[in-house]
Design a protein around this motif. Structure first.
Motif, PDB file in Angstrom:
ATOM      1  N   SER A 206       0.812  -1.297   0.198  1.00  0.00           N
ATOM      2  CA  SER A 206       0.452   0.125   0.059  1.00  0.00           C
ATOM      3  C   SER A 206       0.750   1.192   0.086  1.00  0.00           C
ATOM      4  N   ALA A 207       2.160   1.020   0.428  1.00  0.00           N
ATOM      5  CA  ALA A 207       3.342   2.362   0.567  1.00  0.00           C
ATOM      6  C   ALA A 207       3.410   2.374  -1.214  1.00  0.00           C
ATOM      7  N   VAL A 208       3.638   1.742  -1.416  1.00  0.00           N
ATOM      8  CA  VAL A 208       4.048   1.305  -3.064  1.00  0.00           C
ATOM      9  C   VAL A 208       3.856   1.731  -4.010  1.00  0.00           C
ATOM     10  N   ARG A 209       1.843   1.001  -4.010  1.00  0.00           N
ATOM     11  CA  ARG A 209       1.004   1.467  -5.190  1.00  0.00           C
ATOM     12  C   ARG A 209       0.644   2.509  -5.004  1.00  0.00           C
ATOM     13  N   ARG A 210       1.140   3.629  -6.092  1.00  0.00           N
ATOM     14  CA  ARG A 210       0.259   4.477  -6.040  1.00  0.00           C
ATOM     15  C   ARG A 210      -1.294   4.882  -7.319  1.00  0.00           C
ATOM     16  N   GLN A 211      -2.440   5.415  -6.616  1.00  0.00           N
ATOM     17  CA  GLN A 211      -3.890   5.068  -7.363  1.00  0.00           C
ATOM     18  C   GLN A 211      -4.683   6.786  -7.113  1.00  0.00           C
ATOM     19  N   PHE A 212      -4.229   7.372  -8.413  1.00  0.00           N
ATOM     20  CA  PHE A 212      -5.337   8.505  -8.244  1.00  0.00           C
ATOM     21  C   PHE A 212      -4.766   9.967  -7.785  1.00  0.00           C
ATOM     22  N   GLY A 213      -5.342  10.787  -7.972  1.00  0.00           N
ATOM     23  CA  GLY A 213      -5.145  12.043  -7.023  1.00  0.00           C
ATOM     24  C   GLY A 213      -3.634  12.676  -7.912  1.00  0.00           C
ATOM     25  N   SER A 214      -3.506  12.528  -8.916  1.00  0.00           N
ATOM     26  CA  SER A 214      -1.773  13.344  -9.680  1.00  0.00           C
ATOM     27  C   SER A 214      -3.220  14.559 -10.177  1.00  0.00           C
ATOM     28  N   GLN A 215      -1.953  15.730  -9.575  1.00  0.00           N
ATOM     29  CA  GLN A 215      -2.883  16.943 -10.022  1.00  0.00           C
ATOM     30  C   GLN A 215      -1.424  17.446 -11.499  1.00  0.00           C
ATOM     31  N   ASP A 216      -1.451  17.351 -12.550  1.00  0.00           N
ATOM     32  CA  ASP A 216      -1.254  18.202 -13.636  1.00  0.00           C
ATOM     33  C   ASP A 216      -0.397  17.765 -14.141  1.00  0.00           C
ATOM     34  N   GLY A 217      -0.260  15.716 -13.985  1.00  0.00           N
ATOM     35  CA  GLY A 217       0.709  15.239 -14.782  1.00  0.00           C
ATOM     36  C   GLY A 217       1.702  14.065 -13.322  1.00  0.00           C
ATOM     37  N   GLY A 218       1.210  15.339 -11.850  1.00  0.00           N
ATOM     38  CA  GLY A 218       2.561  14.937 -11.060  1.00  0.00           C
ATOM     39  C   GLY A 218       2.092  13.579 -10.275  1.00  0.00           C
ATOM     40  N   ILE A 219       2.702  13.013  -9.794  1.00  0.00           N
ATOM     41  CA  ILE A 219       3.079  11.950  -8.714  1.00  0.00           C
ATOM     42  C   ILE A 219       2.318  11.339  -8.057  1.00  0.00           C
ATOM     43  N   GLU A 220       1.079  10.434  -7.996  1.00  0.00           N
ATOM     44  CA  GLU A 220       0.023  10.084  -7.518  1.00  0.00           C
ATOM     45  C   GLU A 220      -0.008   9.623  -6.318  1.00  0.00           C
ATOM     46  N   THR A 221      -1.053   9.678  -5.983  1.00  0.00           N
ATOM     47  CA  THR A 221      -1.567   9.183  -4.500  1.00  0.00           C
ATOM     48  C   THR A 221      -1.172   7.312  -3.786  1.00  0.00           C
ATOM     49  N   GLN A 222      -0.272   7.607  -2.809  1.00  0.00           N
ATOM     50  CA  GLN A 222       0.250   6.299  -2.304  1.00  0.00           C
ATOM     51  C   GLN A 222      -1.442   6.287  -1.707  1.00  0.00           C
ATOM     52  N   VAL A 223      -1.391   4.755  -1.870  1.00  0.00           N
ATOM     53  CA  VAL A 223      -2.975   4.113  -1.456  1.00  0.00           C
ATOM     54  C   VAL A 223      -2.976   3.638   0.261  1.00  0.00           C
ATOM     55  N   ILE A 224      -1.730   3.868   0.420  1.00  0.00           N
ATOM     56  CA  ILE A 224      -1.992   3.917   1.903  1.00  0.00           C
ATOM     57  C   ILE A 224      -2.023   4.834   3.097  1.00  0.00           C
ATOM     58  N   ASP A 225      -2.754   6.426   2.256  1.00  0.00           N
ATOM     59  CA  ASP A 225      -3.015   7.738   2.514  1.00  0.00           C
ATOM     60  C   ASP A 225      -4.603   7.632   2.276  1.00  0.00           C
ATOM     61  N   TYR A 226      -5.863   6.793   1.458  1.00  0.00           N
ATOM     62  CA  TYR A 226      -6.316   6.582   1.592  1.00  0.00           C
ATOM     63  C   TYR A 226      -6.928   6.038   2.796  1.00  0.00           C
ATOM     64  N   LYS A 227      -8.130   7.107   3.086  1.00  0.00           N
ATOM     65  CA  LYS A 227      -8.702   6.766   4.785  1.00  0.00           C
ATOM     66  C   LYS A 227      -9.370   5.066   4.529  1.00  0.00           C
ATOM     67  N   THR A 228      -9.582   4.600   3.158  1.00  0.00           N
ATOM     68  CA  THR A 228     -11.332   3.954   3.027  1.00  0.00           C
ATOM     69  C   THR A 228      -9.610   2.086   3.348  1.00  0.00           C
ATOM     70  N   GLN A 229      -8.169   3.059   2.939  1.00  0.00           N
ATOM     71  CA  GLN A 229      -7.263   1.783   3.092  1.00  0.00           C
ATOM     72  C   GLN A 229      -6.365   1.118   4.408  1.00  0.00           C
ATOM     73  N   GLN A 230      -6.590   2.430   4.701  1.00  0.00           N
ATOM     74  CA  GLN A 230      -6.378   2.434   6.682  1.00  0.00           C
ATOM     75  C   GLN A 230      -7.112   2.029   7.087  1.00  0.00           C
TER      76      GLN A 230
END
Length: 356
Positions: A307-331
């Protein structure tokens, strides 16, 4: 894209001393040192490699387990490992097999329920693996309800023997690990009958297979119950079935620390509480809590790291996506399981202390 070590970043955020937490998890500095040393010993030995285990067919998997078990026993002897170190080595082998039942149930049953004379005779053989034992309690019709077991052990005063018999299909011993293919002996739990009176369930040391050619002895039907659900799963273990057809054993093969039968067939109870007949199973039950902690810890560790390595969605202007572990549902999914792993660990240690 620039390579980022997400795990290092997450670890640097820790608000506690990781090395101290390792000691807390292990239970003590000594336990950590033993665990760390033995884990490295196993990890660096190619015989214990397990990456292909999940795709092995049952027969191949079972042979692989036998190979690892024999290698583990050889290492324990050649390196002169202590009992504590040997237990850790078998644990890190991480492949259920007959050794688990031999050392985890058969030997403790002999120690807990055998007289000094019986321990001297049987433990000397079991500790050298000259006999391989299992724990035959559960039947097709009854498991945890020990008082419902149907296998009988009737004393014959004419021959000074017990007659072990399976009177019904549901009295078949069913599921004991190590029974299906490997074990030569078993601690068998049966209803003790003397002079027509049922004295309840007692333990008996019973030889199942020849020590010459490993064939089942006359009067014994024994075999492997086959595949268990799941690819890999518990299929490295030879869970078995067992039936007796008026099979005779000497009177002194009844485990007699808690109670005994005299030559004349008189039943004599000792001052030791009879509840200790369940001591081996209680020991296993408390160890299940610790084992559950280990299994859960492995799973939640893998899930958290991914979950710390995997990133999904949240990218702004082509930037880095959000780590899955940062999603409250995953936590919400992971963190209660992480807490449970620690809780099981501490409760498991407390139960071990309570048992001993």
């Amino acid at each position: 894209m620039e390579r980022v070590d997400h795990l290092a970043d997450e670890r640097n955020k820790a608000e506690f001393n990781v090395d101290d937490m390792k000691i807390v998890w292990a239970g003590s500095r000594h336990a950590f040192d033993v665990s760390n040393r033995i884990s490295r010993l196993v990890a660096n030995d190619p015989i214990f490699e397990k990456s292909k285990r999940a795709v092995m067919r049952r027969k191949e998997l079972f042979k692989n387990t036998l190979r690892k078990s024999v290698h583990a026993w050889k290492m324990i002897n050649e390196l002169r490992l202590s009992d504590e170190e040997g237990i850790k080595l078998r644990s890190f082998m991480d492949q259920p097999g007959f050794l688990d039942l031999h050392w985890g149930m058969f030997v403790p049953a002999l120690k807990g329920q055998g007289t000094e004379e019986q321990q001297h005779k049987w433990l000397s053989l079991a500790n050298k693996m000259q006999i391989i034992g299992c724990y035959a309690q559960t039947e097709l019709g009854h498991g945890s309800n020990v008082q419902g077991l149907e296998t009988t052990a009737t004393f014959d005063p004419k021959t000074d023997q017990f007659i072990i018999h399976s009177p019904t299909q549901t009295s078949s011993k069913w599921w004991p690990g190590g029974l299906g293919k490997v074990s030569t002996h078993a601690v068998v739990y049966a209803r003790l009958i003397t002079n027509g009176k049922d004295h309840g369930v007692h333990g008996f040391i019973v030889q199942l297979r020849s020590l010459d050619d490993h064939s089942p002895l006359p009067g014994i039907t024994v075999g492997d119950i086959g595949m268990k659900f799941g690819n890999g799963a518990y299929n490295s273990m030879d869970n078995g079935f067992l039936m007796f057809d008026h099979f005779r054993i000497p009177r002194d093969q009844m485990l007699m620390r808690l109670s005994k039968v005299t030559r004349e067939g008189k039943y004599v109870a000792s001052d030791v509480p009879r509840q200790l007949v369940y001591g081996t199973m209680v020991y296993v039950r408390q160890s299940i809590v610790s084992n559950a902690s280990t299994a859960l810890a492995r799973a939640v560790c893998i899930a958290t790291r991914y979950s710390a390595v995997r990133r999904q969605f949240g990218s702004q202007d082509g930037g880095i996506e959000t780590q899955v572990i940062d999603y409250k549902t995953q936590q919400n999914r992971l963190f209660p399981l992480l807490a449970s792993a620690y809780a099981f660990r501490f409760v498991g240690e407390w139960l071990k202390w309570l048992y001993t």
